[in-house]
Scaffold this motif. Structure first.
Motif, PDB file in Angstrom:
ATOM      1  N   MET A  33       0.839  -1.186   0.000  1.00  0.00           N
ATOM      2  CA  MET A  33       0.000   0.000   0.000  1.00  0.00           C
ATOM      3  C   MET A  33       0.884   1.249   0.000  1.00  0.00           C
ATOM      4  SD  MET A  33      -2.701   1.212   2.896  1.00  0.00           S
ATOM      5  CE  MET A  33      -4.299   1.307   2.185  1.00  0.00           C
ATOM      6  N   ARG A  34       0.516   2.223  -0.810  1.00  0.00           N
ATOM      7  CA  ARG A  34       1.258   3.473  -0.908  1.00  0.00           C
ATOM      8  C   ARG A  34       1.017   4.335   0.329  1.00  0.00           C
ATOM      9  NH1 ARG A  34       1.058   8.761  -2.844  1.00  0.00           N
ATOM     10  NH2 ARG A  34      -1.161   8.854  -3.176  1.00  0.00           N
ATOM     11  N   LYS A  35       2.092   4.937   0.822  1.00  0.00           N
ATOM     12  CA  LYS A  35       1.967   5.820   1.980  1.00  0.00           C
ATOM     13  C   LYS A  35       1.289   7.128   1.584  1.00  0.00           C
ATOM     14  CE  LYS A  35       5.855   4.255   4.725  1.00  0.00           C
ATOM     15  NZ  LYS A  35       6.940   4.703   5.591  1.00  0.00           N
ATOM     16  N   ILE A  36       0.624   7.746   2.539  1.00  0.00           N
ATOM     17  CA  ILE A  36       0.018   9.061   2.352  1.00  0.00           C
ATOM     18  C   ILE A  36       1.135  10.091   2.461  1.00  0.00           C
ATOM     19  CG2 ILE A  36      -1.609  10.736   3.296  1.00  0.00           C
ATOM     20  CD1 ILE A  36      -3.093   8.260   4.518  1.00  0.00           C
ATOM     21  N   ARG A  37       1.289  10.901   1.411  1.00  0.00           N
ATOM     22  CA  ARG A  37       2.361  11.905   1.376  1.00  0.00           C
ATOM     23  C   ARG A  37       1.825  13.247   1.882  1.00  0.00           C
ATOM     24  NH1 ARG A  37       6.738  11.268  -1.581  1.00  0.00           N
ATOM     25  NH2 ARG A  37       6.620  13.314  -2.561  1.00  0.00           N
ATOM     26  N   ILE A  38       2.553  13.835   2.829  1.00  0.00           N
ATOM     27  CA  ILE A  38       2.104  15.073   3.466  1.00  0.00           C
ATOM     28  C   ILE A  38       3.175  16.151   3.357  1.00  0.00           C
ATOM     29  CG2 ILE A  38       1.389  16.125   5.655  1.00  0.00           C
ATOM     30  CD1 ILE A  38       0.211  13.451   6.452  1.00  0.00           C
ATOM     31  N   LEU A  39       2.719  17.376   3.107  1.00  0.00           N
ATOM     32  CA  LEU A  39       3.573  18.560   3.164  1.00  0.00           C
ATOM     33  C   LEU A  39       3.143  19.354   4.393  1.00  0.00           C
ATOM     34  CD1 LEU A  39       5.585  20.681   2.095  1.00  0.00           C
ATOM     35  CD2 LEU A  39       3.750  21.545   0.630  1.00  0.00           C
ATOM     36  N   VAL A  40       4.073  19.585   5.306  1.00  0.00           N
ATOM     37  CA  VAL A  40       3.805  20.328   6.538  1.00  0.00           C
ATOM     38  C   VAL A  40       4.299  21.762   6.354  1.00  0.00           C
ATOM     39  CG1 VAL A  40       4.308  20.493   9.011  1.00  0.00           C
ATOM     40  CG2 VAL A  40       4.018  18.239   7.947  1.00  0.00           C
ATOM     41  N   VAL A  41       3.381  22.727   6.497  1.00  0.00           N
ATOM     42  CA  VAL A  41       3.727  24.136   6.294  1.00  0.00           C
ATOM     43  C   VAL A  41       3.407  24.929   7.559  1.00  0.00           C
ATOM     44  CG1 VAL A  41       3.413  26.162   4.834  1.00  0.00           C
ATOM     45  CG2 VAL A  41       3.067  23.870   3.869  1.00  0.00           C
ATOM     46  N   ASP A  42       4.436  25.500   8.154  1.00  0.00           N
ATOM     47  CA  ASP A  42       4.266  26.347   9.337  1.00  0.00           C
ATOM     48  C   ASP A  42       5.519  27.188   9.495  1.00  0.00           C
ATOM     49  OD1 ASP A  42       4.057  27.211  12.222  1.00  0.00           O
ATOM     50  OD2 ASP A  42       2.238  26.019  12.039  1.00  0.00           O
ATOM     51  N   ASP A  43       5.360  28.438   9.892  1.00  0.00           N
ATOM     52  CA  ASP A  43       6.523  29.305  10.057  1.00  0.00           C
ATOM     53  C   ASP A  43       7.284  29.025  11.345  1.00  0.00           C
ATOM     54  OD1 ASP A  43       4.139  30.425  11.217  1.00  0.00           O
ATOM     55  OD2 ASP A  43       5.252  32.270  11.599  1.00  0.00           O
ATOM     56  N   ALA A  44       6.672  28.348  12.284  1.00  0.00           N
ATOM     57  CA  ALA A  44       7.331  28.030  13.553  1.00  0.00           C
ATOM     58  C   ALA A  44       8.066  26.693  13.435  1.00  0.00           C
ATOM     59  CB  ALA A  44       6.310  27.968  14.677  1.00  0.00           C
ATOM     60  N   VAL A  45       9.371  26.734  13.614  1.00  0.00           N
ATOM     61  CA  VAL A  45      10.197  25.526  13.505  1.00  0.00           C
ATOM     62  C   VAL A  45       9.719  24.448  14.470  1.00  0.00           C
ATOM     63  CG1 VAL A  45      12.532  24.605  13.790  1.00  0.00           C
ATOM     64  CG2 VAL A  45      12.204  26.837  12.751  1.00  0.00           C
ATOM     65  N   VAL A  46       9.403  24.849  15.686  1.00  0.00           N
ATOM     66  CA  VAL A  46       8.971  23.886  16.705  1.00  0.00           C
ATOM     67  C   VAL A  46       7.678  23.192  16.278  1.00  0.00           C
ATOM     68  CG1 VAL A  46       8.181  23.646  19.092  1.00  0.00           C
ATOM     69  CG2 VAL A  46      10.120  25.119  18.577  1.00  0.00           C
ATOM     70  N   VAL A  47       6.749  23.942  15.739  1.00  0.00           N
ATOM     71  CA  VAL A  47       5.480  23.361  15.297  1.00  0.00           C
ATOM     72  C   VAL A  47       5.716  22.405  14.128  1.00  0.00           C
ATOM     73  CG1 VAL A  47       3.213  23.852  14.300  1.00  0.00           C
ATOM     74  CG2 VAL A  47       4.107  25.293  16.141  1.00  0.00           C
ATOM     75  N   ARG A  48       6.541  22.822  13.170  1.00  0.00           N
ATOM     76  CA  ARG A  48       6.857  21.920  12.044  1.00  0.00           C
ATOM     77  C   ARG A  48       7.443  20.612  12.553  1.00  0.00           C
ATOM     78  NH1 ARG A  48       9.221  26.400   9.574  1.00  0.00           N
ATOM     79  NH2 ARG A  48      11.290  25.463   9.685  1.00  0.00           N
ATOM     80  N   LYS A  49       8.339  20.707  13.518  1.00  0.00           N
ATOM     81  CA  LYS A  49       8.994  19.517  14.068  1.00  0.00           C
ATOM     82  C   LYS A  49       7.986  18.620  14.793  1.00  0.00           C
ATOM     83  CE  LYS A  49      12.949  17.469  15.093  1.00  0.00           C
ATOM     84  NZ  LYS A  49      13.694  16.742  14.092  1.00  0.00           N
ATOM     85  N   ILE A  50       7.131  19.211  15.612  1.00  0.00           N
ATOM     86  CA  ILE A  50       6.134  18.430  16.352  1.00  0.00           C
ATOM     87  C   ILE A  50       5.167  17.739  15.392  1.00  0.00           C
ATOM     88  CG2 ILE A  50       4.129  18.604  17.899  1.00  0.00           C
ATOM     89  CD1 ILE A  50       5.727  20.828  19.395  1.00  0.00           C
ATOM     90  N   VAL A  51       4.660  18.493  14.424  1.00  0.00           N
ATOM     91  CA  VAL A  51       3.719  17.920  13.458  1.00  0.00           C
ATOM     92  C   VAL A  51       4.404  16.815  12.650  1.00  0.00           C
ATOM     93  CG1 VAL A  51       2.315  18.400  11.405  1.00  0.00           C
ATOM     94  CG2 VAL A  51       2.283  19.989  13.335  1.00  0.00           C
ATOM     95  N   THR A  52       5.617  17.080  12.202  1.00  0.00           N
ATOM     96  CA  THR A  52       6.368  16.085  11.426  1.00  0.00           C
ATOM     97  C   THR A  52       6.612  14.817  12.240  1.00  0.00           C
ATOM     98  OG1 THR A  52       7.434  17.775  10.083  1.00  0.00           O
ATOM     99  CG2 THR A  52       8.544  15.648  10.208  1.00  0.00           C
ATOM    100  N   ASN A  53       7.068  14.963  13.464  1.00  0.00           N
ATOM    101  CA  ASN A  53       7.331  13.794  14.310  1.00  0.00           C
ATOM    102  C   ASN A  53       6.058  13.006  14.602  1.00  0.00           C
ATOM    103  OD1 ASN A  53      10.033  14.407  14.373  1.00  0.00           O
ATOM    104  ND2 ASN A  53       9.982  15.335  16.405  1.00  0.00           N
ATOM    105  N   THR A  54       4.979  13.716  14.875  1.00  0.00           N
ATOM    106  CA  THR A  54       3.709  13.051  15.172  1.00  0.00           C
ATOM    107  C   THR A  54       3.207  12.276  13.961  1.00  0.00           C
ATOM    108  OG1 THR A  54       3.149  14.766  16.778  1.00  0.00           O
ATOM    109  CG2 THR A  54       1.338  13.410  15.951  1.00  0.00           C
ATOM    110  N   LEU A  55       3.207  12.928  12.807  1.00  0.00           N
ATOM    111  CA  LEU A  55       2.727  12.261  11.598  1.00  0.00           C
ATOM    112  C   LEU A  55       3.641  11.107  11.185  1.00  0.00           C
ATOM    113  CD1 LEU A  55       1.647  15.384   9.526  1.00  0.00           C
ATOM    114  CD2 LEU A  55       0.139  13.700  10.599  1.00  0.00           C
ATOM    115  N   SER A  56       4.935  11.293  11.334  1.00  0.00           N
ATOM    116  CA  SER A  56       5.900  10.263  10.933  1.00  0.00           C
ATOM    117  C   SER A  56       5.814   9.003  11.782  1.00  0.00           C
ATOM    118  CB  SER A  56       7.322  10.819  10.996  1.00  0.00           C
ATOM    119  OG  SER A  56       7.478  11.847  10.049  1.00  0.00           O
ATOM    120  N   SER A  57       5.206   9.106  12.940  1.00  0.00           N
ATOM    121  CA  SER A  57       5.076   7.920  13.798  1.00  0.00           C
ATOM    122  C   SER A  57       4.051   6.927  13.247  1.00  0.00           C
ATOM    123  CB  SER A  57       4.707   8.328  15.224  1.00  0.00           C
ATOM    124  OG  SER A  57       3.393   8.853  15.270  1.00  0.00           O
TER     125      SER A  57
END
Length: 81
Positions: free
Chosen positions: A1-25
């Motif tokens: 099954m193909r993975k769902i590809r996501i682009l995370v857009v946020d000006d706050a580095v911390v938010v990008r990191k949190i969202v990325t880490n959460t989704l990547s899990s």
């Protein structure tokens, strides 16, 4: 099954990191790229062709309203909510 590809857009580095880490899990999700502002996001979308875009409502470099309509009409396969 193909993975769902996501682009995370946020000006706050911390938010990008949190969202990325959460989704990547999730094994069914791939964070294909991140962007710090709307201009960068609009440049990346045609290249990475994300299935989902997370977008900060107060994103710099582009008005949210334009980003929402521009992304939908120019590049997205799905629905913008």
């Amino acid at each position: 099954m193909r993975k769902i590809r996501i682009l995370v857009v946020d000006d706050a580095v911390v938010v990008r990191k949190i969202v990325t880490n959460t989704l990547s899990s999730d094994p069914d999700i791939e964070v294909a790229a991140t962007a710090a502002n709307g201009k960068i996001a609009l440049q990346k979308i045609p290249q990475i062709k994300p299935d989902i875009l997370t977008l900060d409502i107060e994103i710099p470099e582009i008005a949210f309203r334009y980003a929402r309509t521009g992304i939908h009409h120019e590049n997205c396969r799905g629905e913008v909510r």
